[in-house]
Structure formats: C-alpha cells, structure tokens
Design a protein around this motif. Structure first.
Motif, short mmCIF file in Angstrom:
data_model
loop_
_atom_site.label_atom_id
_atom_site.label_comp_id
_atom_site.label_asym_id
_atom_site.label_seq_id
_atom_site.Cartn_x
_atom_site.Cartn_y
_atom_site.Cartn_z
N TRP A 194 0.84 -1.20 0.07
CA TRP A 194 -0.02 0.03 0.06
C TRP A 194 1.00 1.18 -0.05
CZ3 TRP A 194 -5.13 -0.82 -0.27
CH2 TRP A 194 -5.65 -1.93 0.01
N PHE A 195 0.63 2.04 -1.01
CA PHE A 195 1.40 3.15 -1.09
C PHE A 195 0.68 4.59 -1.04
CE2 PHE A 195 3.85 -0.17 -3.20
CZ PHE A 195 5.03 0.06 -2.65
N PRO A 196 1.24 5.52 -0.38
CA PRO A 196 0.61 6.89 -0.36
C PRO A 196 0.19 7.43 -1.48
CG PRO A 196 2.90 7.07 0.31
CD PRO A 196 2.49 5.58 -0.01
N GLU A 197 -0.92 8.09 -1.62
CA GLU A 197 -1.47 8.93 -2.88
C GLU A 197 -2.56 9.69 -2.28
OE1 GLU A 197 -1.97 7.44 -7.16
OE2 GLU A 197 -3.90 7.77 -6.31
N HIS A 198 -2.06 10.83 -2.08
CA HIS A 198 -2.99 11.86 -1.58
C HIS A 198 -3.80 12.39 -2.73
CE1 HIS A 198 -4.61 15.34 0.51
NE2 HIS A 198 -4.23 15.99 -0.38
N LEU A 199 -5.18 12.82 -2.65
CA LEU A 199 -6.33 13.32 -3.52
C LEU A 199 -6.88 14.28 -2.46
CD1 LEU A 199 -7.54 10.67 -5.67
CD2 LEU A 199 -5.92 12.29 -6.41
N PRO A 200 -7.32 15.35 -3.14
CA PRO A 200 -8.08 16.55 -2.25
C PRO A 200 -9.66 15.88 -2.00
CG PRO A 200 -7.89 16.89 -4.74
CD PRO A 200 -7.18 15.77 -4.52
N ILE A 201 -10.06 16.69 -1.17
CA ILE A 201 -11.63 16.42 -0.87
C ILE A 201 -12.44 16.77 -2.09
CG2 ILE A 201 -13.30 17.21 0.61
CD1 ILE A 201 -11.38 17.74 2.58
N GLU A 202 -13.33 15.82 -2.63
CA GLU A 202 -14.04 16.16 -3.76
C GLU A 202 -15.07 17.44 -3.64
OE1 GLU A 202 -14.23 16.42 -6.53
OE2 GLU A 202 -15.17 14.61 -7.59
N SER A 203 -15.02 18.11 -4.72
CA SER A 203 -15.85 19.36 -4.61
C SER A 203 -17.46 19.21 -5.11
CB SER A 203 -15.22 20.51 -5.42
OG SER A 203 -15.23 20.06 -6.96
#
Length: 611
Positions: free
Chosen positions: A51-60
């Motif tokens: 498992w690797f980190p992959e940040h995504l923003p909060i959905e608009s």
C-alpha cells in the motif's frame, strides 16, 4: 536508488503526460522503461502487494477537485493566491442506495458528501442476515441508482466464535452476490458500486488483539470484487477504512465514493494517516530475512497430502532436509482417502525413496480438514510436537457470475478457508510452541479471475488469516499460486496446447521456478505474495494495454510499479494524468505500509538516505 523504477525516465514520462516534455527524451525514457520492466517481469517469480500513499483532495460539489489539484501539480506558481478558485459550475444530484453498516460509517458518509450532490437516498439498515434475496433484488431494480454503497462488510460477527464467523460471512456474501447478479443482468440499474470493509488489511497487533478473528470475517469481499469487475460493466470501488477513522477524515472516505475521475481505478485504504492504493511489487527489495530452514524434528502436516501440490511440497522439504543435514522430522500427508492416484504415484514413490534415505518418516494418513472434529483430533494427537503445517487442500466449483450459487461457495469454502480456520483454532486451543511455519495455499485468483468468484473469496480469507496470525506473532504465510506446469492436468497437455499456454500473460511455470518463488516469499516475511511467472510481452499487450474503462485503468494502476504503461492522452482523465506524474514521488518501497511494518529498520534507513 530507493524507487522501483528509475526516477529519470519516471519523471520524463510524467512530464509527457503534462505535455511539456522533449519528444526525444520521452522516446529514450520509454525504451529504458521497457527494457527494465521486461527484465524484471521476465525473471521474478514472487510478487507481494503493498500500500502506497497517494493523496487526493476532498471532492468538490461540481466534481472538479482533481482537475484543480492537477493544475497545481503541473504549475504550482500559477496557483499561489486565492487557490482554489471559487467553482460556480453546475452540481449534479445523484441517487444513492445504501446497505448500511451498524457502526455509523454510512451515516457520516452521507452527512459529509459533497454539498448538493445527494438526490434520492434510500438507506437500508437491516442486518445482512435479515435481508432476503427477493428484497435485495427489488431494491436494486426499483430505481436507476447512480451509486450503490454496500457497507455490510463493515459489520463483524456478534462474537468471535467460528460458527458465528461463518454465518455472518455467508450472510454478507449472499447479499453482495445478489447485487452482483442484478447488475450483471441489467447494468442500467447502477452506475457505480462501492464495497466498503473495515481494517480487513490491517497488520497492526493492537487492532487484531482488540477485535480478534472477527476482524477478518469479510476479507472474502476483496476477492469477490476483483472477479466481479471482470464479469460486469459496472465500475466497482473497493475501500477498506480504518476502524477508528476520525470524523474529520470521513470526508476523504466520502470523496472516494463521489469522485468520478478516480472511481474504480484502485483498491483503496482510507486511514487517519492518509489515502493508500494497492500496488503489485517485485519481491527482491522485501527479501531481508534468512533462507528457510526445515525443522530439526517433530511432525509436519500437509493437507491435500495425496494431491499433486501436497506431494511436491513433500519433495521440497525432503530436498531441503538433505541439503541442510541432520533432520529427523516426520511428515503426515493428510486427506480423506489417504490414497494416491496413478497421476501422482511416481512423485509419491520419490518421496518415499528420499525419506527412507534420510531416515525421515512419511505417511499417507486420513484426516478430513474440512471437518472441525477431524482437525481437532489430529492437532491434539500431535501436540506439542507440530513443527509445521501446509494447507494445500481445496476444490474448484467454477462458474460465471450469473451461475454461481451459495451452495458452490459452501463447497469451495469448506475444504479451504473453513478448514484453515479450523486449523488455526485447533492450534490456539492446543499450544505447539515450536511451530515454525504455517503455510496456507492461496491463489492469484484473489486478484481477479473470470468464473472464480467463490474460489477467489475463499483464498482472500486465507490471506486475511495469515495477516491476523502474523499480527499476533504467530507463523503464517500464504503463497498465492499461479498455474503449475509440471504437475496435475497441465503436465498432460499436448505440445500445441502447452505452447499456447506458454504465450499467455500468466504462463504455467516449472516446479523448480515455483519453489524458487516460494523461497522468495519466505525471505520477504510478507503474509502473502503471488508466486507465479509473467510473460512480459503478453502482459503489455493484454493486461495493461487499455485505459478506456475503470477496470482497464485498475489493471494499469495495479501493475504501475512492475510494468508501467506508456503515457496516454493527458486530457482524457485528470486522475490518470495525476497518478502517472506523481509515480516517482509515491511509489517508493520505503513508503509502503507493508514494507514499513515488516522491514521498519530498512525503511527508516532508506528514508534517512533519501533525505
């Protein structure tokens, strides 16, 4: 270099996705990438996942969050003040059917959905055991849903009793299988399907001690989803959330469900520490433990002991005993009949010959590992002298999704996942303090195989049981076998069929290569890994060639470390572009959750070196 792939061409290809790379550099990078990955894929026999980190923003509300995040990543200097900009685009409402958990995940997901996105919402709060097949079908077919959220896999059994675990497991599978069949029959009933579990992939000792065996009850759903996405057109998003996910982080879980651009492109974990995606990795960086040593004495049990694979394991252990010397263990080859068929007789005679030469006792013995009473009797008889156990028993009841029945699940589960749980329980009740290894034979079907939803589910539970035991400090590993080429049916194929199978993406492997892959897994210390061979050219042409659908993108992402795809159209999907360009930053094995957990000292050293 701390990364799986050379950073030079990784960054060059990422720039190509953003449309600002030198064509000559891109061509050179592609050639270098293909040479490296072909060499890796062609030689490796062991493939853990991590498992690797992959940040995504909060959905608009408007669904533009990934576009804005990509813009910031591509040109951060243009996004300094008043960023992100006010988005005044239209908001599309979505109708949602929820099979809710009893712990409040779904309640908070709906409360923290992107503003204005919820349309008609139907929330079912009944337990899985209280939902009839007819009721589930009616709910799915009553309306064309934009999203179905299936969260019954969050609920553990009421108690950590084996029978209760099996009842809850089957009740939940029955509901999900009904949903799968409805959508396979009429995909217009749903645009997106979410399957939610909780800490099925946790490896921390604390959560396993607190929750017990019930924690891994629904590991089966991972395998079911991987097979179902190959058999039906509805995108599936599998999410494993942390049990103690804080309220302020539920918004990331909600975003995963309502973010269209990344939906179904990964298996995802949402933890308090961040968002993580599942990737297949080569085993070499993980092989930090000593070579396997067979026990000096005691008893080794092998379920499915009259079958081809069980006998091959006997040959392997005896060969190791001869190589290492001074071994005086005995082996019990267990099955219901204790009879070896003509197909396996030559290998069994080889086992007997080598065992006699070494002074090691071997015996075909009766034990039905699908019977709890039979397992309890065997373990009790040989306690405290059990030094190892190999669970290789199993049956196939393959069938495409529409033809699978709950009876076929029972028939597959009994000799495999239920038998494994019987063995685990018997070893807990009858302490064998010198038990050195406990291998549960899983399958690469866990990651998706058409027509094997029941088999994949059963094997996924074996993998979960290994994670549970290792978290508690108990021996356990699950080799996820690919196709063997020199034993069983494959050994009797005619030359034309053998050549045809050898050209496939996952060709049958020799017994020597399979055993080499097993030893790689043992040196890695990981709870499970695929032990199989891949054909690089066929993988590139058939497995990672497409990116038109979420399922094709899922396969590309799963393979991203081992054999990444070429840059595609940067305007096609903002998430595909973003994940491609961030690969060099994210896919570093010292950042993998499994690598950190099992090889923390090495991860710490590499992190310090990188800094």
């Amino acid at each position: 270099m701390a990364m799986f792939l050379d950073a030079r061409f990784s960054e060059a290809l990422g720039s190509a996705m953003l449309g600002k790379a030198n064509p000559a550099e891109v061509k050179e990078a592609i050639a270098a990438m293909e040479a490296q990955t072909t060499a890796t894929v062609g030689s490796e026999m062991c493939w853990p996942v991590d498992w690797f980190p992959e940040h995504l923003p909060i959905e608009s509300a408007t669904g533009n969050s990934v576009w804005l995040h990509l813009q910031h990543h591509a040109d951060p200097h243009s996004c300094i003040s008043q960023w992100p900009p006010v988005d005044r685009g239209p908001v599309t409402k979505e109708d949602v059917l929820v099979f809710a958990d009893s712990f409040g995940f779904c309640k908070e997901i709906l409360e923290q959905a992107p503003p204005g996105r919820l349309g008609l919402t139907n929330v079912q709060t009944k337990a899985a055991s209280a939902q009839s097949e007819k009721d589930v079908r009616n709910l799915v077919k009553m309306h064309p849903w934009d999203v179905i959220i299936f969260a019954l896999g969050v609920d553990p059994p009421e108690k950590n009793d084996i029978d209760e675990i099996h009842r809850q497991q089957i009740a939940v599978i029955k509901v999900l299988l009904t949903i799968f069949k409805c959508l396979a029959d009429d995909a217009s009933r749903c645009k997106r399907l979410v399957v939610l579990t909780s800490d099925c992939f946790a490896e921390e000792t604390e959560i396993h001690e607190e929750m017990g065996l019930g924690l891994i009850t629904h590991c089966t759903l991972f395998g079911m989803c991987n097979c179902a996405r190959l058999e039906m057109p509805v995108p599936i998003q599998y999410i494993d959330a942390e049990w103690a996910l804080r309220t302020e982080n539920i918004k990331y879980l909600a975003s995963e469900i309502f973010r269209h651009s990344s939906f179904g492109h990964n298996t995802v974990r949402i933890l308090n520490r961040g968002r993580y995606v599942l990737r297949q990795v080569p085993s070499k960086p993980y092989e930090n433990l000593p070579d396997f040593q067979v026990p000096d004495d005691g008893v080794i049990g092998i379920s499915g002991g009259n079958g081809a694979l069980g006998i091959v394991m006997g040959q392997f252990l005896l060969a190791k005993a001869k190589e290492q010397g001074g071994k005086r263990f005995s082996m019990k080859f267990l099955s219901r009949s204790a009879r070896v068929t003509d197909d396996n007789l030559a290998n069994w005679e080889d086992v007997q010959r080598l065992a006699a030469e070494l002074g090691i006792g071997v015996e075909q013995a009766k034990c039905d590992c699908g019977s709890r009473e039979s397992v309890d009797a065997f373990v009790k008889e040989h306690t405290p002298n059990l030094r190892g156990f190999i669970h290789s028993a199993g049956v196939l009841r393959d069938g495409m999704l529409m033809n699978l029945t709950m009876e076929s699940y029972d028939e597959v589960f009994q000799p495999k996942s239920r038998a494994a749980l019987f063995l685990h329980n018997a070893l807990e009740e009858n302490k064998n303090p010198w038990l050195e290894f406990f291998w549960l034979f899983s399958s690469i079907a866990v990651y998706g195989s058409m027509g094997q939803g029941n088999y994949s589910a059963s094997n996924a539970y074996l993998d979960g049981l290994c994670r549970h035991r290792k978290a508690l400090g108990l021996p356990a590993q699950a080799p996820q076998w690919g196709p063997w080429g020199e034993v069983g049916m494959a050994s009797r194929l005619d030359p034309v069929m053998k050549a045809r199978m050898a050209a496939q993406a996952i060709p049958p492997f020799s017994s020597a290569d399979g055993l080499r892959g097993l030893e790689c897994l043992l040196r890695s210390g990981m709870p499970q890994a695929q032990v199989t061979q891949f054909n690089p050219a066929a993988v590139a042409q058939t497995l990672i060639a497409g990116d038109r659908t979420p399922t094709e993108c899922y396969v590309q992402n799963f393979w991203a470390i081992c054999q990444p795809s070429r840059p595609g159209d940067p305007n096609k999907n903002p998430y595909s572009t973003l994940s491609y360009t961030k690969r060099a930053q994210n896919l570093q094995y010292q950042k993998g959750l499994g690598f950190i957990y099992y090889h923390g000292d090495v991860a710490e050293y590499l992190q310090e070196e990188e800094e």
